[in-house]
Structure formats: structure tokens, C-alpha cells
Design an enzyme around this catalytic site. Structure first.
Site, PDB file in Angstrom:
ATOM      1  N   HIS A 108       0.843  -1.188   0.000  1.00  0.00           N
ATOM      2  CA  HIS A 108       0.000   0.000   0.000  1.00  0.00           C
ATOM      3  C   HIS A 108       0.882   1.243   0.000  1.00  0.00           C
ATOM      4  O   HIS A 108       2.095   1.161   0.212  1.00  0.00           O
ATOM      5  CB  HIS A 108      -0.937   0.008   1.213  1.00  0.00           C
ATOM      6  CG  HIS A 108      -0.242   0.093   2.533  1.00  0.00           C
ATOM      7  ND1 HIS A 108      -0.087  -0.980   3.379  1.00  0.00           N
ATOM      8  CD2 HIS A 108       0.348   1.135   3.158  1.00  0.00           C
ATOM      9  CE1 HIS A 108       0.551  -0.607   4.451  1.00  0.00           C
ATOM     10  NE2 HIS A 108       0.843   0.670   4.355  1.00  0.00           N
TER      11      HIS A 108
HETATM   12  P1  TYD Z   1      -1.468  -2.484   7.559  1.00  0.00           P
HETATM   13  O1  TYD Z   1      -0.992  -1.072   7.715  1.00  0.00           O
HETATM   14  O2  TYD Z   1      -2.081  -2.851   6.236  1.00  0.00           O
HETATM   15  O3  TYD Z   1      -0.273  -3.493   7.887  1.00  0.00           O
HETATM   16  P2  TYD Z   1       0.953  -3.987   6.969  1.00  0.00           P
HETATM   17  O4  TYD Z   1       1.395  -2.846   6.106  1.00  0.00           O
HETATM   18  O5  TYD Z   1       1.973  -4.428   7.949  1.00  0.00           O
HETATM   19  O6  TYD Z   1       0.481  -5.144   6.137  1.00  0.00           O
HETATM   20  O7  TYD Z   1      -2.482  -2.800   8.736  1.00  0.00           O
HETATM   21  C1  TYD Z   1      -2.963  -4.106   8.966  1.00  0.00           C
HETATM   22  C2  TYD Z   1      -4.287  -4.003   9.702  1.00  0.00           C
HETATM   23  O8  TYD Z   1      -4.105  -3.363  10.954  1.00  0.00           O
HETATM   24  C3  TYD Z   1      -5.323  -3.182   8.945  1.00  0.00           C
HETATM   25  O9  TYD Z   1      -6.592  -3.806   9.156  1.00  0.00           O
HETATM   26  C4  TYD Z   1      -5.325  -1.847   9.640  1.00  0.00           C
HETATM   27  C5  TYD Z   1      -4.910  -2.202  11.055  1.00  0.00           C
HETATM   28  N1  TYD Z   1      -4.126  -1.126  11.706  1.00  0.00           N
HETATM   29  C6  TYD Z   1      -4.674  -0.411  12.752  1.00  0.00           C
HETATM   30  O10 TYD Z   1      -5.821  -0.622  13.172  1.00  0.00           O
HETATM   31  N2  TYD Z   1      -3.916   0.574  13.348  1.00  0.00           N
HETATM   32  C7  TYD Z   1      -2.653   0.842  12.941  1.00  0.00           C
HETATM   33  O11 TYD Z   1      -1.978   1.753  13.506  1.00  0.00           O
HETATM   34  C8  TYD Z   1      -2.106   0.091  11.839  1.00  0.00           C
HETATM   35  C9  TYD Z   1      -0.715   0.366  11.336  1.00  0.00           C
HETATM   36  C10 TYD Z   1      -2.878  -0.880  11.268  1.00  0.00           C
END
Ligand code: TYD
Length: 133
Positions: free
Chosen positions: A50
Site C-alpha cells: 500500500h
Molecule cells: P497495515 O498497515 O495494512 O499493515 P501492513 O502494512 O503491515 O500489512 O495494517 C494491517 C491491519 O491493521 C489493517 O486492518 C489496519 C490495522 N491497523 C490499525 O488498526 N492501526 C494501525 O496503527 C495500523 C498500522 C494498522
């Protein structure tokens, strides 16, 4: 250069180990509004996939090795995060992919804003369109 590494202030000795730290403002180009960490990730698993519209972040791997690939819509660069005394500074509108390369690797992120799903671009084609504007 998409990869923008910063040195994290580190105090250490061979007898008693190392301590790394950063403060904001001062050491970082933004105020820290959120810290999160990712762990228990199987080796070979890929996360990220992303970009953020407005968020700035510092990525640190305090333990293990995580390969981060950055993409600004024009080019791609990869870097191995495997040194707790280095941070990867990441601005907005950069697509990122992270691959866990060693068991037990931990990713710590200091972020400039609270969590907001509306700040994410999770579709690569949408990212390319937004990056071209
Ligand atoms: P994401 O940022 O997509 O993680 P990665 O880049 O490591 O794959 O986040 C994963 C999930 O966690 C998504 O459902 C959003 C949630 N999330 C939160 O609720 N709070 C946060 O601060 C973060 C970073 C993610």
C-alpha cells in the site's frame, strides 16, 4: 533515491550491549503521533502492499532482517533493514512492500499521524494513477 536511511543515535559497549533512541522533533522530520510494531510474521510473508496519501514514517528493524521495496510510480528500490541503529524514512505516496527474511524479525514504525484507513491506497493501479497526477 527512494531509499532514505537515517542513523539512529546509539550508545553501546561490547560488555553491556547497545541502546538506540530518537526524539521528535529534533531527530525526526515530524512529530510522532503513533508507534506500532509488527511481529510473529512467518519468513517469506509479504506485508505492506500500500501507499499513504499523507503519512510520513520511520521504519526500524530492531531484530532480524526485513527487505523493504519502495516504489514511487516511476522506479523501484529495495533495501534490507537488518541494523537496529538505522531507520528508513518514508514520505507520502510511496508504495511499499515488506518481506520477512529471518524468523523473529520485528518492524517498528514511528508515524506522523494517527491510524486512518482513508489515508491508505491499497490498489496498485489506483496508486499509479494518483502518483502520476
Ligand atoms: P497495515 O498497515 O495494512 O499493515 P501492513 O502494512 O503491515 O500489512 O495494517 C494491517 C491491519 O491493521 C489493517 O486492518 C489496519 C490495522 N491497523 C490499525 O488498526 N492501526 C494501525 O496503527 C495500523 C498500522 C494498522
Amino acid at each position: 533515491m527512494l531509499v532514505n536511511m537515517m542513523d539512529i543515535r546509539t550508545i553501546g559497549s561490547s560488555e553491556s550491549g547497545s541502546l538506540s533512541f530518537f526524539e521528535a522533533p529534533g531527530d525526526l522530520p515530524f512529530e510522532i503521533k503513533r508507534v506500532y510494531y509488527t511481529y510473529d510474521v512467518p519468513v517469506g510473508a509479504k506485508r505492506g502492499m500500500h501507499a499513504h496519501r499523507n503519512l510520513s514514517q520511520i521504519l526500524i528493524c530492531p531484530h532480524g532482517a526485513i527487505e523493504v521495496t519502495l516504489d514511487d510510480g516511476n522506479s523501484r528500490e529495495s533495501v534490507m533493514l537488518d541494523d537496529p541503529s538505522k531507520g528508513l524514512a518514508l514520505g507520502s505516496m510511496i508504495w511499499r512492500e515488506m518481506v520477512w527474511c529471518e524468523p523473529g524479525s520485528v518492524l517498528v514504525v514511528a508515524a506522523s499521524l494517527p491510524y486512518d484507513e482513508a489515508d491508505y491506497i491499497r490498489d496498485y493501479d489506483e496508486f499509479l494513477g494518483a502518483a502520476a497526477v
